[in-house]
Design a protein around this motif. Structure first.
Motif, PDB file in Angstrom:
ATOM      1  N   HIS A 109      23.703  54.931  40.987  1.00 18.42           N
ATOM      2  CA  HIS A 109      24.749  55.051  42.012  1.00 18.42           C
ATOM      3  C   HIS A 109      26.039  55.602  41.409  1.00 18.42           C
ATOM      4  O   HIS A 109      26.302  55.429  40.214  1.00 18.42           O
ATOM      5  N   THR A 110      26.827  56.235  42.251  1.00 24.10           N
ATOM      6  CA  THR A 110      28.195  56.580  41.856  1.00 24.10           C
ATOM      7  C   THR A 110      29.052  55.366  42.180  1.00 24.10           C
ATOM      8  O   THR A 110      29.082  54.913  43.327  1.00 24.10           O
ATOM      9  N   VAL A 111      29.721  54.820  41.157  1.00 22.07           N
ATOM     10  CA  VAL A 111      30.532  53.618  41.378  1.00 22.07           C
ATOM     11  C   VAL A 111      31.997  53.949  41.130  1.00 22.07           C
ATOM     12  O   VAL A 111      32.356  54.408  40.039  1.00 22.07           O
ATOM     13  N   ARG A 112      32.820  53.727  42.163  1.00 23.50           N
ATOM     14  CA  ARG A 112      34.268  53.930  42.015  1.00 23.50           C
ATOM     15  C   ARG A 112      34.924  52.566  41.925  1.00 23.50           C
ATOM     16  O   ARG A 112      34.768  51.745  42.829  1.00 23.50           O
ATOM     17  N   GLY A 113      35.635  52.335  40.811  1.00 22.10           N
ATOM     18  CA  GLY A 113      36.164  51.003  40.558  1.00 22.10           C
ATOM     19  C   GLY A 113      37.672  50.924  40.621  1.00 22.10           C
ATOM     20  O   GLY A 113      38.369  51.891  40.317  1.00 22.10           O
ATOM     21  N   VAL A 114      38.159  49.736  41.027  1.00 23.90           N
ATOM     22  CA  VAL A 114      39.601  49.459  41.044  1.00 23.90           C
ATOM     23  C   VAL A 114      39.836  48.098  40.401  1.00 23.90           C
ATOM     24  O   VAL A 114      39.124  47.132  40.709  1.00 23.90           O
ATOM     25  N   ASP A 115      40.810  48.030  39.496  1.00 18.17           N
ATOM     26  CA  ASP A 115      41.257  46.736  38.979  1.00 18.17           C
ATOM     27  C   ASP A 115      42.730  46.865  38.606  1.00 18.17           C
ATOM     28  O   ASP A 115      43.168  47.918  38.140  1.00 18.17           O
ATOM     29  N   LEU A 116      43.482  45.779  38.847  1.00 20.71           N
ATOM     30  CA  LEU A 116      44.911  45.794  38.508  1.00 20.71           C
ATOM     31  C   LEU A 116      45.124  45.756  37.006  1.00 20.71           C
ATOM     32  O   LEU A 116      46.160  46.176  36.505  1.00 20.71           O
ATOM     33  N   ASP A 117      44.113  45.259  36.300  1.00 24.32           N
ATOM     34  CA  ASP A 117      44.240  45.051  34.856  1.00 24.32           C
ATOM     35  C   ASP A 117      43.677  46.278  34.129  1.00 24.32           C
ATOM     36  O   ASP A 117      42.485  46.599  34.252  1.00 24.32           O
ATOM     37  N   ALA A 118      44.552  46.937  33.358  1.00 20.47           N
ATOM     38  CA  ALA A 118      44.144  48.198  32.725  1.00 20.47           C
ATOM     39  C   ALA A 118      43.023  47.980  31.712  1.00 20.47           C
ATOM     40  O   ALA A 118      42.129  48.831  31.568  1.00 20.47           O
TER      41      ALA A 118
ATOM     42  N   VAL B  64      31.772  53.484  35.104  1.00 19.62           N
ATOM     43  CA  VAL B  64      32.451  53.353  36.404  1.00 19.62           C
ATOM     44  C   VAL B  64      33.598  54.361  36.460  1.00 19.62           C
ATOM     45  O   VAL B  64      34.335  54.528  35.489  1.00 19.62           O
ATOM     46  N   ARG B  65      33.726  55.062  37.585  1.00 18.56           N
ATOM     47  CA  ARG B  65      34.847  56.000  37.752  1.00 18.56           C
ATOM     48  C   ARG B  65      36.041  55.219  38.277  1.00 18.56           C
ATOM     49  O   ARG B  65      36.025  54.762  39.424  1.00 18.56           O
TER      50      ARG B  65
END
Ligand code: NAD
Length: 312
Positions: A25-34, A45-46
């Motif tokens: 799968h193409t996974v687009r990730g978001v997290d506040l912690d760099a 993860v992109r």
């Protein structure tokens, strides 16, 4: 193969999202912690900088967030999931939250014509790495059937628990039993030490006897016995005191609301509260073993190493 938005790439989210990448799968990730984002990026993860960007054209959205307030914020904010999800996307929350927050997610999703499934998980970070997590699914039958396919690359077991919030209800009861079990293993491990037993020998006995449990097998709080246990790593968290206290507190609250008596869970909660009060909320929940040791010290735990790490 599909595009999946993954929000929250921490202890659980990082390995889980990596398995989705490995499944193609193409996974687009978001997290506040760099740091968390960088670790997930190194596993394919992109990383994108907003929920809107992650959700654009996504077939599924998975959240793995610390507490109910984070879940409500990530779903409900003007720049959040509900504002940006396509009607065709399936929304899954794998976080452990209270039943009310989970029902709120279902209700808000329904009001917008979106599909939401509560999908909490069990198995710890070891289970997340080994893609052997148990998923407990709650929601409409058709949505739950779709969720099975989405979670398959991360799962050892997928169980449909019932309608909206049923997955979370099962998870809270499971975790309440876990933290009572952690107390049993903590007290047993310290008594075995004081009675002069070789920890490995005692563990070998309990493992094939009536004291066997998941906590014993996975989190035994004595160094040198269970490879991945926090006791081998100065009790750095694989499951933090803060998260354990949250789960135990949610279960005790559910007991209050339903009239069920939970004295053992209250005791487990009071020990977790005490660790938090001592400033140890970020350490591993198996540090409760300290309360059983005769002098409050615990083999495998050196507070000076925490102080040193804090001053690096
Ligand atoms: P964690 O704190 O390691 O990870 C959560 C991540 O969410 C963090 O990286 C944090 O930066 C990120 N985050 C917080 N707010 C955000 C926001 N607004 N936008 C984007 N990212 C945000 O926690 P974890 O141990 O991975 O646990 C996640 C959830 O899974 C919790 O609800 C926990 O109770 C549950 N859970 C944990 C375990 C375990 O063993 N750790 C096992 C089962 C279930």
């Amino acid at each position: 193969m599909s595009t999946i938005a993954f929000i929250g790439l921490g202890h659980m989210g990082a390995p889980m999202s990596a398995h989705l990448v490995a499944a193609g799968h193409t996974v687009r990730g978001v997290d506040l912690d760099a740091t968390a984002a960088a670790a997930a990026a190194s596993r394919g993860v992109r990383i994108v900088s907003s929920i809107a960007e992650a959700l654009a054209g996504a077939d599924a959205v998975i959240t793995s967030l610390p507490k109910p307030e984070h879940v409500r914020a990530v779903y409900g904010a003007p720049d959040g999931v509900f504002a940006h999800a396509a009607a065709s996307a399936l929304l899954l929350d794998t976080s452990t939250v209270d039943v009310e927050t989970s029902r709120w997610c279902h209700d808000e999703a329904d009001a917008r014509g979106l599909s939401f499934v509560d999908a909490p998980i069990s198995g710890g970070t070891a289970g997340a790495e080994a893609h052997s997590l148990t998923f407990m699914l709650g929601g409409r039958a058709g949505d739950v059937a779709r969720a099975r396919d989405v979670v398959a690359p991360m799962a050892g077991n997928v169980i449909a628990c019932g309608g909206a919030g049923a997955g979370i209800a099962a998870k809270l009861v499971n975790n309440m039993m876990l933290f009572i079990s952690v107390m049993a293993v903590s007290e047993g491990s310290q008594l075995a030490e004081q009675l002069g037993l070789d920890p490995q020998v005692f563990w070998d006995v309990a493992r094939v006897s009536s004291a066997d449990s998941w906590a014993l097998r996975t989190w035994y709080p004595v160094p040198g016995v269970v490879e991945k246990a926090a006791a081998n790593n100065n009790f750095d968290a694989s499951f933090s005191v803060d998260l354990a206290r949250k789960d135990c507190g949610l279960a005790v609250r559910a007991g209050d609301e339903t009239g069920v008596h939970l004295p053992a869970a209250r005791l487990a909660l009071s020990q977790l509260d005490e660790l938090v009060a001592e400033g140890l909320g970020a350490k591993d929940c198996t540090l409760v073993a300290r309360f059983a040791s005769p002098d409050g010290t615990l083999r495998g735990y050196d507070p000076a190493r925490d102080d040193a790490a804090a001053h690096v």
